[in-house]
Design an enzyme around this catalytic site. Structure first.
Site, PDB file in Angstrom:
ATOM      1  N   ARG A  48       0.702  -0.827   0.145  1.00  0.00           N
ATOM      2  CA  ARG A  48       0.185   0.011  -0.063  1.00  0.00           C
ATOM      3  C   ARG A  48       0.875   1.848   0.311  1.00  0.00           C
ATOM      4  O   ARG A  48       0.600   1.816  -1.094  1.00  0.00           O
ATOM      5  CB  ARG A  48      -1.325   0.052   1.265  1.00  0.00           C
ATOM      6  CG  ARG A  48      -1.855  -0.773   0.959  1.00  0.00           C
ATOM      7  CD  ARG A  48      -3.478  -0.687   2.469  1.00  0.00           C
ATOM      8  NE  ARG A  48      -4.421  -1.695   1.470  1.00  0.00           N
ATOM      9  CZ  ARG A  48      -4.901  -2.380   2.700  1.00  0.00           C
ATOM     10  NH1 ARG A  48      -4.847  -1.794   3.675  1.00  0.00           N
ATOM     11  NH2 ARG A  48      -6.308  -2.515   2.317  1.00  0.00           N
ATOM     12  N   LYS A 102     -20.290 -13.992   3.062  1.00  0.00           N
ATOM     13  CA  LYS A 102     -21.904 -13.286   3.705  1.00  0.00           C
ATOM     14  C   LYS A 102     -22.390 -12.545   1.894  1.00  0.00           C
ATOM     15  O   LYS A 102     -21.738 -11.697   1.437  1.00  0.00           O
ATOM     16  CB  LYS A 102     -21.528 -11.744   4.129  1.00  0.00           C
ATOM     17  CG  LYS A 102     -20.732 -12.801   5.646  1.00  0.00           C
ATOM     18  CD  LYS A 102     -21.256 -11.573   6.335  1.00  0.00           C
ATOM     19  CE  LYS A 102     -22.172 -11.196   7.017  1.00  0.00           C
ATOM     20  NZ  LYS A 102     -21.926 -10.088   7.697  1.00  0.00           N
ATOM     21  N   GLY A 127      -8.843  -7.787  -0.020  1.00  0.00           N
ATOM     22  CA  GLY A 127      -8.161  -7.978   1.092  1.00  0.00           C
ATOM     23  C   GLY A 127      -7.992  -9.345   0.282  1.00  0.00           C
ATOM     24  O   GLY A 127      -6.552  -9.977   0.318  1.00  0.00           O
ATOM     25  N   GLY A 147     -13.167  -3.159  -0.104  1.00  0.00           N
ATOM     26  CA  GLY A 147     -14.494  -1.899  -0.410  1.00  0.00           C
ATOM     27  C   GLY A 147     -15.379  -1.552  -1.307  1.00  0.00           C
ATOM     28  O   GLY A 147     -16.065  -1.284  -1.559  1.00  0.00           O
TER      29      GLY A 147
HETATM   30  P1  AMP Z   1     -15.820 -12.058   2.555  1.00  0.00           P
HETATM   31  O1  AMP Z   1     -15.370 -10.883   3.368  1.00  0.00           O
HETATM   32  O2  AMP Z   1     -17.350 -11.980   2.308  1.00  0.00           O
HETATM   33  O3  AMP Z   1     -15.365 -12.270   1.158  1.00  0.00           O
HETATM   34  O4  AMP Z   1     -15.838 -13.547   2.976  1.00  0.00           O
HETATM   35  C1  AMP Z   1     -14.273 -13.560   3.046  1.00  0.00           C
HETATM   36  C2  AMP Z   1     -14.208 -15.461   3.473  1.00  0.00           C
HETATM   37  O5  AMP Z   1     -14.736 -16.305   3.242  1.00  0.00           O
HETATM   38  C3  AMP Z   1     -12.582 -16.157   3.836  1.00  0.00           C
HETATM   39  O6  AMP Z   1     -12.667 -15.753   5.166  1.00  0.00           O
HETATM   40  C4  AMP Z   1     -13.027 -17.310   3.773  1.00  0.00           C
HETATM   41  O7  AMP Z   1     -12.448 -18.683   4.107  1.00  0.00           O
HETATM   42  C5  AMP Z   1     -14.567 -17.924   3.747  1.00  0.00           C
HETATM   43  N1  AMP Z   1     -15.227 -18.614   2.903  1.00  0.00           N
HETATM   44  C6  AMP Z   1     -15.476 -19.166   1.514  1.00  0.00           C
HETATM   45  N2  AMP Z   1     -15.256 -19.932   1.549  1.00  0.00           N
HETATM   46  C7  AMP Z   1     -16.040 -20.758   2.397  1.00  0.00           C
HETATM   47  C8  AMP Z   1     -16.908 -22.061   2.623  1.00  0.00           C
HETATM   48  N3  AMP Z   1     -16.980 -22.718   1.533  1.00  0.00           N
HETATM   49  N4  AMP Z   1     -17.592 -22.097   3.777  1.00  0.00           N
HETATM   50  C9  AMP Z   1     -17.397 -20.710   5.187  1.00  0.00           C
HETATM   51  N5  AMP Z   1     -16.449 -19.914   4.902  1.00  0.00           N
HETATM   52  C10 AMP Z   1     -15.990 -19.807   3.575  1.00  0.00           C
END
Ligand code: AMP
Length: 410
Positions: free
Chosen positions: A41, A202, A358, A382
């Site tokens: 960064r 999410k 990230g 974000g």
């Molecule tokens: P986000 O912040 O929404 O982009 O989510 C990132 C997170 O999604 C990472 O920490 C991953 O470990 C999690 N992730 C990806 N695939 C899965 C899965 N099949 N089940 C649970 N968590 C997941």
């Protein structure tokens, strides 16, 4: 949004020669045992900072680091970044132990033209995140001109990103310009087919961006933990995989919208599954989309990986945000790593590849794919997502207004 971008002044067009310039940077870097672990960064702001130094400016850098919640917290001090900044910029850095008040004023006044000042973490003061005008006015008093080069925070309405632009004429630095150019061009004028790969945990975080992307992409891949809510929306058994039951309805709407927009929407067709989510858990690969009771999907399976790579090869523009499995555990990183490598290959054959967020950047690191092997790696996950959602980003809106402010006398 597009109109705001048009109104934002560019640093190279601004009259900054020999001026005192306040620059918002994003030096929210990982620090361990008092040492900067990753300087990406800071390195990303070299073009802007060096340009200002070469133009004889006194440059006051300001940033946040972590979430100290409006209180002084030594573990969130920016002091460890000083030697890294000095090395990368090739200039002396005067460090002010507070970002406002007499300490900051003295340090700023002692600095010469062609030198740098770094202010201590803005978020040590609650006024920063409250977008407080008096606080912003103090920050603005250190310069005659404001440069926004912290793309990672332009989606926040904070004193150093929004209110400050009421007091100083301002322009976008080279990093912000580069980010906007890629994201804006991707949305407005993509080379087709345009594929978006959206993963992560999410659904609720990504609904808006999925909705907006459906208006512009030709193909949409949904993977990672959020895919299970979409599979449930299609009545596929998902065992005990991650799910957001209250988002099943919206997931159904997204799928319906993809049909009506003639966007091919792909979900995982097989999965790596475990009974317990832990790094050494015994895993299996499903034969089909369904997951048995008592098992959770933790990565895309090999058939899905092959299917997704086939689509990547067809696409001319690819946007990727969010891992396709729990990549933090090596055993469940294969899907995400394969996709990262496929993106690097696609870039070699002329596709435009843009990665944001990230986590996706951590996946690239794990895959041994360098940022230079892709067209563009966004420094602001974000911010890039909110941009693609079609939202007005407060930091950019403020900058577009500041362009018309008169030059400041010093
Ligand atoms: P986000 O912040 O929404 O982009 O989510 C990132 C997170 O999604 C990472 O920490 C991953 O470990 C999690 N992730 C990806 N695939 C899965 C899965 N099949 N089940 C649970 N968590 C997941």
């Amino acid at each position: 949004m597009a109109n705001e971008i048009l109104k934002i002044a560019r640093l190279q067009d601004a009259d900054i020669k020999g001026k005192n310039v306040v620059v918002r940077v994003d030096y929210n870097v990982p620090i361990k045992d008092g040492k900067v672990e990753n300087d990406k960064r800071i390195a990303a702001t070299v073009p802007t900072v060096k340009y200002l130094l070469e133009n004889g400016c006194r440059v006051v850098l300001m940033s946040h680091l972590g979430r100290p919640k409006g209180k002084v917290a030594p573990e969130f001090s920016l002091a460890p970044t000083v030697p890294v900044i000095e090395k990368l910029m090739g200039a002396k850095v005067h460090f002010a132990k507070d970002c406002i008040g007499p300490e900051a004023e003295n340090v700023v006044n002692a600095a010469q033209k062609g030198e740098l000042v770094l202010l201590e973490n803005l978020r040590f003061h609650p006024e920063e995140e409250k977008n407080d005008k008096a606080f912003a006015r103090q920050l603005a008093s250190y310069g005659e001109f404001f440069v926004q080069d912290a793309f990672g925070t332009v989606h926040r309405a904070h004193a150093s990103t929004a209110a400050i632009a009421e007091f100083l004429p301002g322009a976008a630095g080279f990093l912000v310009q580069k980010e906007l150019e890629y994201l804006d061009r991707t949305i407005r004028n993509p080379q087709r087919p345009f594929l978006a790969i959206i993963g992560g945990a999410k659904v609720s975080d990504k609904i808006m961006v999925l909705n907006n992307l459906l208006g512009v992409v030709d193909m949409l891949i949904i993977g990672g933990g959020m895919a299970y809510t979409f599979l449930q929306a299609q009545n596929v058994a998902i065992g005990k995989s991650l799910v957001e039951p209250d988002k099943v309805g919206e997931a159904k709407d997204i799928i319906a919208k993809s049909y009506s927009k003639h966007v091919e929407c792909l979900l995982p067709a097989d999965h790596v599954i475990v009974q317990e989510v832990k790094p050494d858990a015994p895993s299996q690969i499903t034969q089909a989309m369904a997951i048995p009771d008592g098992w959770a999907g933790v990565d895309i399976g090999p058939r899905t990986t092959a299917l997704f790579i086939e689509r990547i090869k067809k696409a001319r523009t690819i946007f990727w945000n969010g891992p396709l499995g729990i990549f933090e555990m090596d055993a469940f990183a294969n899907g995400s790593v394969s996709i990262a490598k496929a993106l690097a290959e696609a870039t070699k054959t002329g596709a435009t590849t843009i990665v944001g967020g990230g986590d996706s950047l951590s996946v690239l690191k794990k895959a041994g794919v360098k940022a230079s092997e892709l067209t563009h790696c966004s420094t602001g996950g974000g911010a890039s997502m909110e941009f693609l959602e079609g939202k007005t980003l407060p930091g950019l809106a403020a900058l577009s207004k500041s362009a018309s402010l008169p030059a400041q006398k010093h």
